[in-house]
Design a protein around this motif. Structure first.
Motif, PDB file in Angstrom:
ATOM      1  N   LYS A  53       1.164  -1.435   0.176  1.00  0.00           N
ATOM      2  CA  LYS A  53      -0.148   0.693   0.161  1.00  0.00           C
ATOM      3  C   LYS A  53       0.445   1.233  -0.336  1.00  0.00           C
ATOM      4  O   LYS A  53       0.162   2.517  -0.399  1.00  0.00           O
ATOM      5  N   THR A  54       1.875   1.150   0.738  1.00  0.00           N
ATOM      6  CA  THR A  54       3.064   2.251   0.734  1.00  0.00           C
ATOM      7  C   THR A  54       3.575   2.230  -0.790  1.00  0.00           C
ATOM      8  O   THR A  54       3.851   3.703  -0.886  1.00  0.00           O
ATOM      9  N   TYR A  90      -0.350   1.350 -12.491  1.00  0.00           N
ATOM     10  CA  TYR A  90      -2.353   1.334 -12.393  1.00  0.00           C
ATOM     11  C   TYR A  90      -2.055  -0.755 -12.667  1.00  0.00           C
ATOM     12  O   TYR A  90      -3.234  -1.077 -12.315  1.00  0.00           O
ATOM     13  N   GLU A  91      -1.191  -0.815 -13.329  1.00  0.00           N
ATOM     14  CA  GLU A  91      -1.577  -2.463 -13.780  1.00  0.00           C
ATOM     15  C   GLU A  91      -0.672  -3.628 -12.486  1.00  0.00           C
ATOM     16  O   GLU A  91      -1.616  -4.360 -12.737  1.00  0.00           O
ATOM     17  N   LYS A  92      -0.014  -2.877 -11.959  1.00  0.00           N
ATOM     18  CA  LYS A  92      -0.026  -3.901 -10.752  1.00  0.00           C
ATOM     19  C   LYS A  92      -0.563  -3.286  -9.897  1.00  0.00           C
ATOM     20  O   LYS A  92      -1.032  -4.535  -8.666  1.00  0.00           O
ATOM     21  N   LEU A  93      -1.474  -2.325  -9.423  1.00  0.00           N
ATOM     22  CA  LEU A  93      -2.701  -2.392  -8.883  1.00  0.00           C
ATOM     23  C   LEU A  93      -3.631  -2.851  -8.651  1.00  0.00           C
ATOM     24  O   LEU A  93      -3.962  -3.610  -8.129  1.00  0.00           O
ATOM     25  N   TYR A 102      -6.246  -8.026  -2.628  1.00  0.00           N
ATOM     26  CA  TYR A 102      -6.308  -6.701  -1.789  1.00  0.00           C
ATOM     27  C   TYR A 102      -7.919  -6.131  -1.647  1.00  0.00           C
ATOM     28  O   TYR A 102      -7.167  -4.764  -2.213  1.00  0.00           O
ATOM     29  N   PRO A 103      -8.786  -6.450  -2.486  1.00  0.00           N
ATOM     30  CA  PRO A 103      -9.871  -6.007  -2.169  1.00  0.00           C
ATOM     31  C   PRO A 103      -9.931  -4.547  -1.726  1.00  0.00           C
ATOM     32  O   PRO A 103     -10.574  -3.302  -2.525  1.00  0.00           O
ATOM     33  N   HIS A 104      -9.690  -4.201  -0.694  1.00  0.00           N
ATOM     34  CA  HIS A 104      -9.618  -2.394  -0.209  1.00  0.00           C
ATOM     35  C   HIS A 104      -8.768  -1.840  -0.923  1.00  0.00           C
ATOM     36  O   HIS A 104      -8.354  -0.788  -0.529  1.00  0.00           O
ATOM     37  N   PHE A 105      -8.006  -2.060  -1.496  1.00  0.00           N
ATOM     38  CA  PHE A 105      -7.198  -1.319  -2.097  1.00  0.00           C
ATOM     39  C   PHE A 105      -8.072  -0.695  -3.175  1.00  0.00           C
ATOM     40  O   PHE A 105      -7.282   0.392  -3.741  1.00  0.00           O
TER      41      PHE A 105
END
Length: 263
Positions: free
Chosen positions: A147-148, A177-180, A187-190
């Motif tokens: 996340k960081t 973006y692709e990594k996210l 991690y759905p909350h991301f």
């Protein structure tokens, strides 16, 4: 007296945040003293800025040289060696936290100077952010580390297109973006990170097109606008926040206007 000492009170005539206060450079050490006192206060120390950013007298946010000096002072108090330490190996969890906080404060100080000092501050801030990325290996929790990393990469992307490194910004933001998108499955909350990262990627595409148009290229890079439109339309379908939807819709209208699809 907030921001002053008994020997050299800052607020001799009203609030120093007001334009008519006459506050001069000679009073900067008062703000430095205020930052030190706030850092020593256990209640204020919980916050990243130690509650020094907002003036208690006029509720205005401090900025410019005042904020720069206070954040610089707080950064040194957190970890005076944050930029010069040769190795991060063997640091305790508490020390890693203090180091990351020091770097966040230093980044905040530099961010406030970007509008007036431009590239020199951006390059310095970029160095600080990459220093933070190197420190991520010392964070034990994989989720917090990832996340960081996304947040730091978002800041790097913004600096790149603000520095007019448009193609570099596109490549960097695309990878982020692709990594996210891949990480959201784990991690759905991301998902809360998605709007800002999509916007940063799309902005770099739009700015690159504008630069190609301004430079009178034979064929302006309309393909970048097509990709930006796709990203923003997808984001609108995912968005559940009214205010964010309005902002995203406004950006989509700007893209459509550049494509000459609307006037």
């Amino acid at each position: 007296l907030e921001g002053g000492t008994s020997e050299d009170p800052l607020f001799q005539s009203g609030c120093a945040c007001r334009p008519d206060s006459g506050m001069g450079v000679g009073h900067i050490h008062c703000f430095q003293d205020f930052a030190r006192a706030s850092f020593a206060d256990d209640k204020k120390k919980i916050k990243l800025d130690c509650d020094v950013t907002k003036c208690k007298h006029c509720s205005q946010l401090k900025n410019g040289i005042l904020k720069f000096e206070m954040f610089l002072t707080l950064s040194k108090l957190c970890d005076p060696d944050c930029l010069t330490r040769q190795s991060d190996q063997g640091l305790t969890i508490a020390k890693v936290g203090a180091l990351m906080k020091a770097l966040n404060l230093l980044s905040g100080a530099l961010l406030d100077g970007e509008s007036s000092s431009g590239d020199s501050f951006r390059c310095s801030r970029l160095r600080v952010i990459f220093r933070q990325k190197n420190l991520l290996n010392q964070i034990a929790c994989p989720e917090l580390r990832l996340k960081t990393e996304f947040k730091l990469s978002f800041e790097i992307g913004q600096i790149l297109y603000a520095s007019k490194k448009y193609q570099v910004a596109i490549d960097f933001n695309r990878r982020n973006y692709e990594k996210l998108i891949l990480s959201i499955s784990q991690y759905p909350h991301f998902k809360f990170l998605r709007p800002s990262i999509v916007r940063s990627y799309a902005t770099s595409l739009v700015e690159c097109f504008k630069e190609s148009y301004r430079s009178n290229m034979h064929e302006p890079l309309y393909v970048h606008l097509d990709e930006a439109e796709r990203l923003i339309r997808e984001e609108l379908l995912e968005c559940n926040d009214i205010a964010l939807s309005c902002c995203t819709t406004h950006f989509l209208c700007e893209i459509l206007s550049l494509q000459k699809k609307i006037c």
